[in-house]
Design a protein around this motif. Structure first.
Motif, short mmCIF file in Angstrom:
data_model
loop_
_atom_site.label_atom_id
_atom_site.label_comp_id
_atom_site.label_asym_id
_atom_site.label_seq_id
_atom_site.Cartn_x
_atom_site.Cartn_y
_atom_site.Cartn_z
N LEU A 611 -12.87 -14.22 -31.23
CA LEU A 611 -11.47 -14.14 -30.81
C LEU A 611 -10.96 -15.50 -30.35
CD1 LEU A 611 -11.49 -10.76 -28.84
CD2 LEU A 611 -10.15 -11.26 -30.89
N LEU A 612 -11.80 -16.20 -29.58
CA LEU A 612 -11.40 -17.51 -29.09
C LEU A 612 -11.30 -18.51 -30.24
CD1 LEU A 612 -10.93 -18.37 -26.06
CD2 LEU A 612 -12.95 -19.79 -26.37
N ALA A 613 -12.22 -18.40 -31.23
CA ALA A 613 -12.19 -19.31 -32.37
C ALA A 613 -10.90 -19.13 -33.17
CB ALA A 613 -13.41 -19.06 -33.27
N GLU A 614 -10.44 -17.88 -33.32
CA GLU A 614 -9.17 -17.63 -34.02
C GLU A 614 -8.01 -18.28 -33.28
OE1 GLU A 614 -8.52 -13.48 -34.61
OE2 GLU A 614 -10.39 -13.19 -35.71
N ARG A 615 -8.01 -18.12 -31.95
CA ARG A 615 -6.95 -18.72 -31.15
C ARG A 615 -7.00 -20.24 -31.23
NH1 ARG A 615 -4.42 -16.58 -25.62
NH2 ARG A 615 -4.39 -14.77 -26.99
N ARG A 616 -8.20 -20.79 -31.20
CA ARG A 616 -8.35 -22.24 -31.28
C ARG A 616 -7.86 -22.77 -32.62
NH1 ARG A 616 -11.06 -26.97 -31.88
NH2 ARG A 616 -11.44 -28.10 -29.93
N GLU A 617 -8.17 -22.02 -33.68
CA GLU A 617 -7.73 -22.44 -35.02
C GLU A 617 -6.21 -22.50 -35.10
OE1 GLU A 617 -8.48 -23.52 -39.09
OE2 GLU A 617 -9.64 -23.56 -37.23
N ARG A 618 -5.55 -21.53 -34.49
CA ARG A 618 -4.07 -21.55 -34.48
C ARG A 618 -3.55 -22.75 -33.70
NH1 ARG A 618 -4.67 -15.99 -33.63
NH2 ARG A 618 -4.06 -16.13 -31.44
N ALA A 653 -3.73 -27.97 -24.68
CA ALA A 653 -4.13 -26.57 -24.86
C ALA A 653 -5.58 -26.48 -25.35
CB ALA A 653 -3.20 -25.88 -25.85
N LEU A 654 -5.97 -27.34 -26.31
CA LEU A 654 -7.34 -27.31 -26.81
C LEU A 654 -8.34 -27.68 -25.71
CD1 LEU A 654 -6.95 -28.99 -30.33
CD2 LEU A 654 -7.58 -26.62 -29.88
N GLU A 699 -9.11 -12.81 -18.35
CA GLU A 699 -8.62 -13.81 -17.40
C GLU A 699 -8.65 -15.20 -18.04
OE1 GLU A 699 -7.05 -15.53 -14.02
OE2 GLU A 699 -7.10 -13.42 -14.67
N LEU A 700 -9.68 -15.48 -18.85
CA LEU A 700 -9.76 -16.76 -19.54
C LEU A 700 -8.53 -16.98 -20.42
CD1 LEU A 700 -12.84 -18.09 -21.57
CD2 LEU A 700 -10.61 -17.98 -22.62
N LEU A 701 -8.15 -15.96 -21.18
CA LEU A 701 -7.00 -16.08 -22.08
C LEU A 701 -5.71 -16.36 -21.31
CD1 LEU A 701 -7.79 -13.17 -24.59
CD2 LEU A 701 -8.26 -15.61 -24.86
N ILE A 702 -5.58 -15.71 -20.16
CA ILE A 702 -4.40 -15.94 -19.32
C ILE A 702 -4.41 -17.37 -18.78
CG2 ILE A 702 -3.29 -15.29 -17.13
CD1 ILE A 702 -4.42 -12.42 -17.66
N GLN A 703 -5.60 -17.82 -18.38
CA GLN A 703 -5.72 -19.14 -17.77
C GLN A 703 -5.48 -20.29 -18.75
OE1 GLN A 703 -6.16 -20.34 -14.58
NE2 GLN A 703 -5.58 -18.23 -14.08
#
Length: 763
Positions: A611-618, A653-654, A699-703
């Motif tokens: 999930l985090l990798a997908e967000r990072r790719e975006r 952001a990255l 919480e990580l995603l929010i932060q």
């Protein structure tokens, strides 16, 4: 000419063999059409064959063209069974092919086929760098004739060399190097810095070793951190003079150790009279415990060797040095301290992925090995892979004798040396497999005392591996080796040039002797399979002692008090035979249970990582970060230059996404080690792990968003964008390593192992 009736009959009998999980009938029926194309393809010149290779689009044509290309390029015409293996790989299966049956050439035809079927690029994943380079260079003429590019990656490859290698149609690379490249690619801040392309098809060499034995091994990308104090070296000094039975006690299974009251008091006094169980002494308590484990339980030349001033771990499945491996939980530093060496940096974990999770990223996975059936259920459970057992090209005529079981080590060792001496005096080549480095060196000394010269292959001289194995079939050769799994070189009768082949054949071929049973039947089978390759004569036998650790640990309770034995000390007792088999089954069951348990935890982390990798790719490939800032801080965002906004938003952001993931991994590691306490309190540890891991990730995603907005708000962008101003400082150095299993397991692993032993014993 059609496929001979004899071969057809052998295929038919083989298809009915119990335990075969895939019906080879549909594949074997393609062999006649493949052979029917042979004469026509021979008539083509090289350019026309290359053109035909580019047009092949089904199994029949792929195998026919691949066979002709191999015949021309390296003067090897693939056997029908090799084509069966290639078709099994093209069908997305694991092909079990006996040692010496030509798996390297089989994989080449399959790699070519996968590219023609649109499944490229293809990565051939090997167990080490040596095999990756050797096989790529060996098979390159075939790939060239087929119109494909091939390359290899090793630890020494530069980023640019890696990028070029991965741009080839087929890339040979060890599974660890491929995983490390993936981890590094996951942290780039510019798409152009990536080295890998999409993960399309993996052909896994030594599939059981990589997909099962190494599946739960985490590959780690670490970054430099500020120098920290090293309490473990101090602790090593404190424990080095402690005595077993007085200051500490080792558990019966040899996997745990604890201070006695006297030992604990001794340590506390050396530390100035502290209470090690006080809240402010947690670090000291942890350090002395891990130092005690290193001092009392880890054995030099069994669990590790010391070479060139460093501690090198030994891979128990292969008996060679486990390259770039570290023990976790401070154990590595404790062993280094025990041996008087400086601690090597562990660093901060930036990203990690298990071998199993990495391979699961490929769209298509297939593999080959000599020993897959024993782990067929696990391959199905973890990878949805079926095993296709490929018959050997010629019948196996090796003679496999029953185990020779002795009541004690000294009796067994005397008989073992005598057996080797008798064979050596006749000139018959002997290969002896031992369980560890220490055992190999002890046996070599015993043989020298008996006047029998031998070559030793173990973790200390693995650089000479290929040369030693290549000559192990020469007249009079005696080779003492740690495990033979994944060695990658055939033993030819009469030596590498086979000049004395007839003499060795007359003597009965290679004689393989196992000096003790391994925890895994597959490792024993890999050793046994070194004799009898391609229809050669050969023999194998295992010499077992009832004092072997495998037997005492897993079958001590069911051994008869006074087993029946003959005058030579050989035990002849069905109950003992059963006990040895039982011990091996229990050991395999315990390892499988720990694997399953580890994977249950890894699944949660892997889902979060994806999930985090997908967000990072975006974030990396779009303007989503800049759009977010335009929404959240419209005034500042609009007055910022468009390019500056884009660059700064993406970089900030990255950075915070990567930083939060590092913190999250550290937190999950703490939670994972702590849940065993809840297991003791009758709570399901996996449920407890989920209860902590899931909200922490939310919480990580929010932060990520909150920290990005906060950092952008505080930074002055009037003079352009500079990462230093936003305190975006990535590690000055990164390195990779594999986390070797803690030999004692975590507290939770020990609980599971105990349960596993009870369940298997009950079954």
């Amino acid at each position: 000419m059609g496929v001979s009736q004899r071969l057809k009959n052998r295929f038919r009998k083989f298809l009915q063999r119990p335990g075969t999980t895939v019906d080879l009938g549909p594949l074997s029926r393609r062999l006649e059409p493949i052979e029917a194309r042979e004469e026509a393809l021979k008539e083509l010149d090289d350019a026309a064959l290359t053109e035909a290779a580019r047009e092949a689009s089904d199994f029949t044509e792929i195998c026919a063209v691949g066979r002709e290309a191999a015949r021309r390029a390296i003067n090897q015409r693939p056997y029908d069974v090799q084509l069966l293996g290639a078709m099994a790989l093209l069908s997305g299966r694991v092909a079990e092919m006996a040692t010496g049956e030509g798996k390297t050439l089989t994989a080449t035809i399959a790699a070519y086929g996968h590219t023609r079927l649109g499944n490229g690029p293809v990565h051939v994943l090997t167990v080490n760098d040596y095999l990756a380079r050797r096989d790529a260079e060996w098979m390159e003429p075939i790939y060239t004739l087929l119109g494909l590019t091939v390359a290899w990656v090793t630890e020494a490859s530069t980023p640019q060399e890696r990028r070029e290698a991965y741009s080839a149609d087929v890339t040979y690379v060890s599974v660890s190097e491929a995983g490390f490249d993936y981890l590094r690619d996951q942290l780039v801040t510019d798409v152009a810095d990536r080295v890998q392309r999409e993960l399309a098809t993996a052909i896994v060499d030594e599939a059981d070793s990589i997909l099962i034995d190494e599946a739960r091994v985490p590959m780690v990308l670490a970054g430099s951190t500020a120098t920290e104090s090293d309490p473990v070296h101090e602790a090593a000094e404190l424990v080095k003079n402690l005595r077993n039975g007085k200051d500490y006690e080792v558990a019966e299974d040899g996997r745990s150790v604890a201070f006695t009251e006297a030992g604990l008091k001794n340590i506390e006094e050396q530390l100035g009279g502290v209470d090690l169980y006080a809240d402010d002494q947690v670090e000291h308590l942890s350090a002395v415990n891990v130092a005690l484990h290193a001092h009392a339980l880890l054995r030099r030349d069994v669990d590790y060797i010391v070479r060139n001033g460093t501690v090198e771990l030994i891979d128990e499945m292969r008996g060679r040095v486990a390259q770039r491996r570290r023990w976790p939980d401070g154990l590595q530093a404790a062993v280094e301290a025990k041996e008087g060496l400086s601690a090597t940096a562990e660093g901060e974990v930036l990203n990690t992925i298990t071998v199993q999770a990495y391979i699961a990223l490929y769209k298509t996975v297939c593999g080959m090995t000599a020993t897959a059936v024993h782990v067929g259920e696990q391959l199905r459970e973890y990878f949805n892979l079926e095993v296709a057992v490929i018959p050997s090209n010629t019948p196996n005529i090796r003679e496999d004798d029953p185990d020779r079981i002795y009541s004690a080590h000294d009796t067994r060792d005397e008989a073992l040396v005598e057996e080797i001496k008798i064979a050596h005096d006749k000139g018959r080549p002997v290969l002896i497999g031992t369980l560890d480095v220490q055992a190999s060196e002890t046996l070599a000394a015993q043989l020298a005392a008996a006047g029998v010269p031998c070559n030793v292959l173990n973790a200390k001289n693995d650089a000479e591996e290929a040369a030693i194995i290549a000559e192990a079939g020469a007249v009079g050769a005696v080779t003492v080796s740690t495990q033979m799994a994944g060695r990658g070189v055939d033993i030819r009768l009469g030596g590498s040039d086979e000049k004395d082949r007839d003499q060795v054949v007359e003597l009965g071929g290679l004689y393989v002797i196992g000096a003790g049973r391994h925890d895994s039947r597959r490792v024993d089978d890999q050793l046994r399979g070194r004799a009898g390759r391609q229809g050669d004569p050969g023999a194998s036998v295992f010499f077992v002692s009832l004092e072997d650790e495998l037997v005492t640990r897993h079958a001590g309770e069911i051994l008869p008090a006074s087993p029946r034995m003959d005058m030579d000390g050989v035990v002849h007792d069905p109950q003992v035979d059963y006990a040895v088999e039982h011990a091996q089954r229990v050991a395999e069951g315990v390892n499988h249970e720990i694997h399953r348990n580890t994977w249950r935890y890894s699944v949660v982390i892997e889902q979060q990582r994806l999930l985090l990798a997908e967000r990072r790719e975006r974030l990396l490939t779009s303007e989503v970060a800049a759009i977010m800032l335009l929404e959240k801080l419209p005034e500042k965002a609009k007055e910022t230059d468009e390019d500056v906004l884009s660059d700064s938003a993406r970089a900030i952001a990255l950075y915070h996404l990567d930083r939060l993931w590092v913190e999250h991994l550290a937190y999950l590691s703490e939670v994972r080690e702590g849940v065993h306490l809840r297991a003791l309190g009758k709570l399901d540890p996996l449920d407890e792990f989920h209860r902590s891991a899931v909200p922490a990730f939310q919480e990580l995603l929010i932060q990520v968003e909150a920290r990005t907005i906060e950092a952008f708000e505080e930074i002055d962008l009037s003079e352009g964008w500079q990462p230093e101003r936003a305190e975006i400082v990535r590690p000055s150095a990164t390195w990779t390593y594999l986390v070797h299993d803690n030999p004692f397991g975590s507290e939770l692993d020990r609980l599971i192992a105990a349960v596993g032993r009870r369940l298997t014993a009950g079954g």
